[in-house]
Design an enzyme around this catalytic site. Sequence first.
Site, PDB file in Angstrom:
ATOM      1  N   CYS A  14       0.770  -1.219   0.074  1.00  0.00           N
ATOM      2  CA  CYS A  14       0.203  -0.118   0.266  1.00  0.00           C
ATOM      3  C   CYS A  14       0.751   1.287  -0.218  1.00  0.00           C
ATOM      4  O   CYS A  14       2.038   1.286   0.206  1.00  0.00           O
ATOM      5  CB  CYS A  14      -0.896  -0.022   1.204  1.00  0.00           C
ATOM      6  SG  CYS A  14      -1.823  -1.400   1.473  1.00  0.00           S
ATOM      7  N   GLY A  41       0.805   0.430  -5.197  1.00  0.00           N
ATOM      8  CA  GLY A  41      -0.451  -0.389  -5.391  1.00  0.00           C
ATOM      9  C   GLY A  41      -1.296  -0.159  -6.384  1.00  0.00           C
ATOM     10  O   GLY A  41      -1.615   1.077  -6.638  1.00  0.00           O
ATOM     11  N   ASN A 114      -0.890   1.260   5.730  1.00  0.00           N
ATOM     12  CA  ASN A 114       0.082   0.538   5.100  1.00  0.00           C
ATOM     13  C   ASN A 114       1.204  -0.523   5.966  1.00  0.00           C
ATOM     14  O   ASN A 114       1.497   0.034   7.059  1.00  0.00           O
ATOM     15  CB  ASN A 114       1.331   1.387   4.473  1.00  0.00           C
ATOM     16  CG  ASN A 114       2.465   0.833   3.744  1.00  0.00           C
ATOM     17  OD1 ASN A 114       3.386   1.424   3.823  1.00  0.00           O
ATOM     18  ND2 ASN A 114       2.304  -0.345   3.142  1.00  0.00           N
ATOM     19  N   GLY A 115       0.944  -1.602   5.500  1.00  0.00           N
ATOM     20  CA  GLY A 115       1.810  -2.638   6.566  1.00  0.00           C
ATOM     21  C   GLY A 115       1.008  -3.778   6.788  1.00  0.00           C
ATOM     22  O   GLY A 115      -0.137  -4.065   6.332  1.00  0.00           O
ATOM     23  N   TYR A 255      13.734  -2.047  -3.971  1.00  0.00           N
ATOM     24  CA  TYR A 255      12.571  -2.451  -5.032  1.00  0.00           C
ATOM     25  C   TYR A 255      11.582  -1.548  -4.907  1.00  0.00           C
ATOM     26  O   TYR A 255      11.333  -0.834  -5.980  1.00  0.00           O
ATOM     27  CB  TYR A 255      12.352  -3.591  -4.983  1.00  0.00           C
ATOM     28  CG  TYR A 255      11.354  -3.890  -6.036  1.00  0.00           C
ATOM     29  CD1 TYR A 255      11.331  -3.856  -7.347  1.00  0.00           C
ATOM     30  CD2 TYR A 255       9.963  -4.807  -5.652  1.00  0.00           C
ATOM     31  CE1 TYR A 255      10.193  -4.114  -8.203  1.00  0.00           C
ATOM     32  CE2 TYR A 255       9.141  -5.352  -6.316  1.00  0.00           C
ATOM     33  CZ  TYR A 255       9.029  -4.765  -8.055  1.00  0.00           C
ATOM     34  OH  TYR A 255       7.815  -5.090  -8.555  1.00  0.00           O
ATOM     35  N   CYS A 447      15.610  -4.086   8.440  1.00  0.00           N
ATOM     36  CA  CYS A 447      14.937  -5.569   8.578  1.00  0.00           C
ATOM     37  C   CYS A 447      15.468  -6.375   7.561  1.00  0.00           C
ATOM     38  O   CYS A 447      15.159  -5.889   6.311  1.00  0.00           O
ATOM     39  CB  CYS A 447      13.339  -5.335   8.736  1.00  0.00           C
ATOM     40  SG  CYS A 447      12.745  -6.993   8.780  1.00  0.00           S
TER      41      CYS A 447
END
Length: 475
Positions: A14, A41, A114-115, A255, A447
Amino acid sequence: MQYDPIWDKIHEECGVLGIYDKTVEIPRYIYWGLFALQHRGQESGGMALTDGTDIHTYRGMGLISSVFEKGVPEEDGHIGIGHVRYSTTGSNNPRNIQPLAVYTAMGEIALAHNGNLTNTRLLREALEDSGATFQTTMDSEVIVNLIGRSKKKTFEERIIDSVKQIRGAYSLVLMTKEKMYGARDPYGFRPLCIGRTGTGGWVLASETCALDAIGAAFVRDVKPGEFIEIGENGLRSVIFAAADRKQVCSFEYIYFARPDSIIDGQDVYQARLNMGREMWNETRYDADLVISVPDSGTTAAIGYAMASGIPFNHGLIKNRYMGRTFIKPNQKQRELAVRMKLNVVKSVVGGKRIVMVDDSIVRGTTSGIICKLLREAGAKEVYMCVSAPPVKYSCFYGIDTSVRKELIAAGLNVEEIRKYIGVDKLHFISESGLARAMPEVPKENMCLACFNNDYPTDIPVTGEEGEKYALEGKC
């Protein structure tokens, strides 16, 4: 099961946007900002706007240009939020389109998320046991239910009370008819930034490219664990939670993000150039030509060419007018679909030893077909460089990965992958090389769980059930 051969990529879920400004035409600015975030998205989108009395949502399936093909709404309020969504396979239900708007005892509130939350199941079951009903399969609806059922006295307190109960990754933009709010999870998995319009208004956005699109100036990134309130008296900030380490998703730089964005101080374009340079330092391939798998591999390919002195050229041309093509999963039809999407420039690759740069390998099917096309066009040798380490583990923080058994690197080593896709040499950037490419984001603040299994939080369920969970109910 339907299969998209071009979708041999990890997908973001998102993009979110919010504007508070009493002087600009909010619907048009939201439209422009969402247009800039369209890469995050493409399956659905929408906006929530207020006329000062009520909140109205305008949502639909498809690109933002399709959702608003008859024009943007004409609400004259001073607050609006927007959302673009990329759903997982099987969950592209119109009911899941955001923003979500709900009535509470304190009035209306709308949310864009978003997430991906990791404790959705537990929270949803508890809410259902207490009488809550749900209209969607999204974890975002869990958040608005928590806000609506909170016993706190103000919307600000209710939002903070709710985000303290959720776990996982989230960047939120919310609105009432008077104020706009934002929140970022304590680890900072997903990006969220603050901007100012030229007329003194405020903007919250997933990426800085959305600020550029509407002529807003970047102020700063929302901090992990920070709650933002924007209203008549300006911006107010509260840190509601702190984690032991920041964990920005590394794939934002590899990306997801647009290359002209800056996320947590790191220029995305420069990061990708640096990834190409690092791959040259790690490989030193003796080749005649550097090409990219367009468009996501292009910046890293340019970096490889700049560092090596090997010329870069466009060996693959992308058909930009082709959407997702769902076909039956047999090799012949997959190959035909890739040929529809990408075509080789024979005069460029013929007789050459080629370094082909891509951002990632997920299942390996598309990479193998592209290698075959290059050889058919006369390429002498094909060396592949990938600007992400091998993706071995599923993500529970808002990335659309396959179940682990479908990730090629989960079952094969690099040499076995090389043979499977048919290239002469194959190199994945090292984790240390990836870290060097992003000097503004220390490795310990990234991460890398999909590469090394070092999840910074508890994951919902182990085993295949947990991996199935990672494909359900996202934003």
